[in-house]
Design a protein around this motif. Structure first.
Motif, PDB file in Angstrom:
ATOM      1  N   LEU A  14       0.826  -1.209   0.000  1.00 61.85           N
ATOM      2  CA  LEU A  14       0.000   0.000   0.000  1.00 61.85           C
ATOM      3  C   LEU A  14       0.862   1.261   0.000  1.00 61.85           C
ATOM      4  CD1 LEU A  14      -2.867  -1.000   2.415  1.00 61.85           C
ATOM      5  CD2 LEU A  14      -2.984  -0.732  -0.060  1.00 61.85           C
ATOM      6  N   TYR A  15       1.975   1.236   0.711  1.00 60.81           N
ATOM      7  CA  TYR A  15       2.898   2.366   0.686  1.00 60.81           C
ATOM      8  C   TYR A  15       3.504   2.532  -0.704  1.00 60.81           C
ATOM      9  CZ  TYR A  15       6.621   5.552   1.927  1.00 60.81           C
ATOM     10  OH  TYR A  15       7.455   6.633   1.966  1.00 60.81           O
ATOM     11  N   PHE A  16       3.797   1.427  -1.358  1.00 58.87           N
ATOM     12  CA  PHE A  16       4.311   1.462  -2.729  1.00 58.87           C
ATOM     13  C   PHE A  16       3.289   2.100  -3.663  1.00 58.87           C
ATOM     14  CE2 PHE A  16       3.539  -1.062  -6.591  1.00 58.87           C
ATOM     15  CZ  PHE A  16       4.516  -0.515  -7.397  1.00 58.87           C
ATOM     16  N   ILE A  17       2.030   1.718  -3.543  1.00 62.71           N
ATOM     17  CA  ILE A  17       0.982   2.298  -4.384  1.00 62.71           C
ATOM     18  C   ILE A  17       0.876   3.801  -4.139  1.00 62.71           C
ATOM     19  CG2 ILE A  17      -1.508   2.323  -4.809  1.00 62.71           C
ATOM     20  CD1 ILE A  17      -1.452  -0.725  -4.291  1.00 62.71           C
ATOM     21  N   TYR A  18       0.953   4.196  -2.874  1.00 60.34           N
ATOM     22  CA  TYR A  18       0.920   5.621  -2.525  1.00 60.34           C
ATOM     23  C   TYR A  18       2.102   6.358  -3.173  1.00 60.34           C
ATOM     24  CZ  TYR A  18       1.853   9.732   0.338  1.00 60.34           C
ATOM     25  OH  TYR A  18       2.152  10.996   0.742  1.00 60.34           O
ATOM     26  N   PHE A  19       3.292   5.757  -3.113  1.00 59.85           N
ATOM     27  CA  PHE A  19       4.474   6.385  -3.710  1.00 59.85           C
ATOM     28  C   PHE A  19       4.317   6.544  -5.214  1.00 59.85           C
ATOM     29  CE2 PHE A  19       8.549   5.956  -5.883  1.00 59.85           C
ATOM     30  CZ  PHE A  19       9.211   7.053  -5.375  1.00 59.85           C
ATOM     31  N   VAL A  20       3.806   5.515  -5.880  1.00 59.28           N
ATOM     32  CA  VAL A  20       3.643   5.573  -7.340  1.00 59.28           C
ATOM     33  C   VAL A  20       2.656   6.672  -7.727  1.00 59.28           C
ATOM     34  CG1 VAL A  20       2.772   4.303  -9.333  1.00 59.28           C
ATOM     35  CG2 VAL A  20       4.348   3.200  -7.759  1.00 59.28           C
ATOM     36  N   VAL A  21       1.529   6.735  -7.047  1.00 58.21           N
ATOM     37  CA  VAL A  21       0.525   7.764  -7.353  1.00 58.21           C
ATOM     38  C   VAL A  21       1.093   9.150  -7.081  1.00 58.21           C
ATOM     39  CG1 VAL A  21      -1.717   8.677  -6.625  1.00 58.21           C
ATOM     40  CG2 VAL A  21      -1.445   6.237  -7.018  1.00 58.21           C
ATOM     41  N   LYS A  22       1.813   9.298  -5.969  1.00 61.18           N
ATOM     42  CA  LYS A  22       2.414  10.594  -5.635  1.00 61.18           C
ATOM     43  C   LYS A  22       3.461  11.005  -6.667  1.00 61.18           C
ATOM     44  CE  LYS A  22       5.504  11.848  -2.225  1.00 61.18           C
ATOM     45  NZ  LYS A  22       6.048  11.761  -0.877  1.00 61.18           N
ATOM     46  N   ARG A  23       4.270  10.056  -7.113  1.00 56.44           N
ATOM     47  CA  ARG A  23       5.327  10.368  -8.094  1.00 56.44           C
ATOM     48  C   ARG A  23       4.730  10.729  -9.448  1.00 56.44           C
ATOM     49  NH1 ARG A  23       8.839  12.762 -10.081  1.00 56.44           N
ATOM     50  NH2 ARG A  23      10.862  11.950 -10.639  1.00 56.44           N
ATOM     51  N   ILE A  24       3.687  10.034  -9.859  1.00 51.57           N
ATOM     52  CA  ILE A  24       3.034  10.346 -11.130  1.00 51.57           C
ATOM     53  C   ILE A  24       2.366  11.710 -11.063  1.00 51.57           C
ATOM     54  CG2 ILE A  24       1.144   9.681 -12.661  1.00 51.57           C
ATOM     55  CD1 ILE A  24       1.891   6.763 -12.097  1.00 51.57           C
ATOM     56  N   SER A  25       1.675  11.995  -9.961  1.00 54.41           N
ATOM     57  CA  SER A  25       1.026  13.298  -9.843  1.00 54.41           C
ATOM     58  C   SER A  25       2.054  14.425  -9.780  1.00 54.41           C
ATOM     59  CB  SER A  25       0.107  13.333  -8.630  1.00 54.41           C
ATOM     60  OG  SER A  25       0.852  13.238  -7.444  1.00 54.41           O
ATOM     61  N   ARG A  26       3.188  14.196  -9.116  1.00 51.20           N
ATOM     62  CA  ARG A  26       4.238  15.217  -9.076  1.00 51.20           C
ATOM     63  C   ARG A  26       4.801  15.461 -10.477  1.00 51.20           C
ATOM     64  NH1 ARG A  26       9.452  13.831  -6.070  1.00 51.20           N
ATOM     65  NH2 ARG A  26       7.959  12.509  -4.989  1.00 51.20           N
ATOM     66  N   PHE A  27       4.941  14.397 -11.254  1.00 45.20           N
ATOM     67  CA  PHE A  27       5.437  14.549 -12.627  1.00 45.20           C
ATOM     68  C   PHE A  27       4.439  15.328 -13.474  1.00 45.20           C
ATOM     69  CE2 PHE A  27       5.285  12.843 -16.986  1.00 45.20           C
ATOM     70  CZ  PHE A  27       6.486  13.349 -17.453  1.00 45.20           C
ATOM     71  N   LEU A  28       3.164  15.015 -13.358  1.00 47.88           N
ATOM     72  CA  LEU A  28       2.152  15.670 -14.193  1.00 47.88           C
ATOM     73  C   LEU A  28       1.906  17.119 -13.785  1.00 47.88           C
ATOM     74  CD1 LEU A  28      -0.443  12.781 -14.539  1.00 47.88           C
ATOM     75  CD2 LEU A  28       1.192  13.586 -16.246  1.00 47.88           C
ATOM     76  N   LEU A  29       1.903  17.413 -12.489  1.00 50.80           N
ATOM     77  CA  LEU A  29       1.586  18.759 -12.025  1.00 50.80           C
ATOM     78  C   LEU A  29       2.789  19.695 -12.054  1.00 50.80           C
ATOM     79  CD1 LEU A  29      -0.740  17.865  -9.036  1.00 50.80           C
ATOM     80  CD2 LEU A  29      -1.380  18.559 -11.349  1.00 50.80           C
ATOM     81  N   ARG A  30       3.986  19.180 -12.039  1.00 53.79           N
ATOM     82  CA  ARG A  30       5.184  19.995 -12.008  1.00 53.79           C
ATOM     83  C   ARG A  30       5.698  20.310 -13.402  1.00 53.79           C
ATOM     84  NH1 ARG A  30      10.701  17.923 -10.466  1.00 53.79           N
ATOM     85  NH2 ARG A  30      11.869  19.823 -10.268  1.00 53.79           N
ATOM     86  N   ASP A  44      13.406  10.147 -15.208  1.00 54.35           N
ATOM     87  CA  ASP A  44      13.591  10.166 -13.759  1.00 54.35           C
ATOM     88  C   ASP A  44      12.382   9.574 -13.039  1.00 54.35           C
ATOM     89  OD1 ASP A  44      15.003  10.845 -11.361  1.00 54.35           O
ATOM     90  OD2 ASP A  44      13.659  12.576 -11.155  1.00 54.35           O
ATOM     91  N   ALA A  45      11.177   9.957 -13.467  1.00 57.58           N
ATOM     92  CA  ALA A  45       9.968   9.420 -12.840  1.00 57.58           C
ATOM     93  C   ALA A  45       9.842   7.921 -13.086  1.00 57.58           C
ATOM     94  CB  ALA A  45       8.738  10.152 -13.376  1.00 57.58           C
ATOM     95  N   ALA A  46      10.142   7.491 -14.298  1.00 57.52           N
ATOM     96  CA  ALA A  46      10.056   6.057 -14.610  1.00 57.52           C
ATOM     97  C   ALA A  46      11.077   5.257 -13.805  1.00 57.52           C
ATOM     98  CB  ALA A  46      10.266   5.832 -16.103  1.00 57.52           C
ATOM     99  N   GLU A  47      12.251   5.816 -13.613  1.00 55.04           N
ATOM    100  CA  GLU A  47      13.276   5.131 -12.822  1.00 55.04           C
ATOM    101  C   GLU A  47      12.851   5.005 -11.357  1.00 55.04           C
ATOM    102  OE1 GLU A  47      18.027   5.500 -11.817  1.00 55.04           O
ATOM    103  OE2 GLU A  47      17.053   7.039 -13.023  1.00 55.04           O
ATOM    104  N   ASP A  48      12.267   6.066 -10.793  1.00 49.37           N
ATOM    105  CA  ASP A  48      11.793   6.009  -9.409  1.00 49.37           C
ATOM    106  C   ASP A  48      10.699   4.967  -9.232  1.00 49.37           C
ATOM    107  OD1 ASP A  48      13.558   8.008  -8.788  1.00 49.37           O
ATOM    108  OD2 ASP A  48      12.044   9.607  -8.726  1.00 49.37           O
ATOM    109  N   ILE A  49       9.758   4.937 -10.163  1.00 47.19           N
ATOM    110  CA  ILE A  49       8.651   3.980 -10.078  1.00 47.19           C
ATOM    111  C   ILE A  49       9.159   2.557 -10.253  1.00 47.19           C
ATOM    112  CG2 ILE A  49       6.542   3.221 -11.231  1.00 47.19           C
ATOM    113  CD1 ILE A  49       5.964   6.227 -11.712  1.00 47.19           C
TER     114      ILE A  49
END
Length: 119
Positions: A14-30, A44-49
């Motif tokens: 569940l923490y992993f899912i939270y991290f993935v959603v947060k990283r994708i939203s940070r990529f899209l909004l930033r 960079d985002a793909a590598e983190d995920i």
């Protein structure tokens, strides 16, 4: 002990899912505010995920190894008489996601590398 391992593994997933959603939203909004090129941010985002998915797949596989039914319970689980822990059902899905994320990460890195070389 098996129940505790299962719940800890599910919490990690569940923490992993939270991290993935947060990283994708940070990529899209930033995207509009960043000075770095899109292909570098995407890589960079793909590598983190991909890295997070490998960790989640490893944790869930280890947990599934320890709490999977064995012996007569495995036969009962195959017949549907005994329930299988949730993490045992999730482990193959997470492994497939980790492999796909690693492939996409490699593709994004190669794309970013080719874009940098063209400049």
């Amino acid at each position: 002990m098996g129940t505790l391992i299962g719940w800890l593994a599910i919490a990690a997933v569940l923490y992993f899912i939270y991290f993935v959603v947060k990283r994708i939203s940070r990529f899209l909004l930033r995207r509009g505010k960043a000075n770095t090129p899109l292909h570098d941010e995407l890589a960079d985002a793909a590598e983190d995920i991909a890295a997070a998915s490998r960790v989640a797949a490893a944790l869930s596989s280890a947990a599934a190894f320890f709490i999977a039914p064995a012996g007569l319970l495995a036969i009962g689980a195959a017949l549907g008489v005994v329930s299988v822990p949730l993490i045992v059902k999730l482990a193959p899905i997470l492994i497939v996601f980790a492999v796909g994320a690693a492939a996409l990460s490699a593709a994004a890195k190669l794309y970013a590398k080719s874009k940098r070389r063209r400049k």
